[in-house]
Design a protein around this motif. Structure first.
Motif: not given
Length: 83
Positions: A15-22
């Protein structure tokens, strides 16, 4: 279904977290043990990532209190890897 998936296919489901902005600079992934399978935990930030959770006034939110997640690259160039 996380644990049954890993048991059936024989490899970890991360499982992971990310954003296009980052971009690639702010990814947080549960790739280090203990991964807390089945808890919707996406892991802890790597040493290269600084994170804070702040309240509406911009102050650090107390543990257990909702807030806004702030993410940046750690070190001298906080925009490295970000859009």
């Amino acid at each position: 279904l996380h644990a049954p998936f890993e048991e059936r296919f024989g490899f970890p489901l991360l499982e992971a977290w990310a954003m296009t902005e980052t971009g690639s600079g702010g990814v947080i992934a549960a790739n280090v043990e203990p991964r807390k399978i089945g808890t919707s935990c996406f892991g802890r930030p790597a040493p290269e990532v600084d994170v804070r959770i702040v309240d509406d006034s911009g102050h650090d939110a107390p543990v257990g209190t909702p807030g806004e997640l702030l993410v940046r690259r750690a070190g001298a160039d906080p925009r490295y890897g970000f859009f």
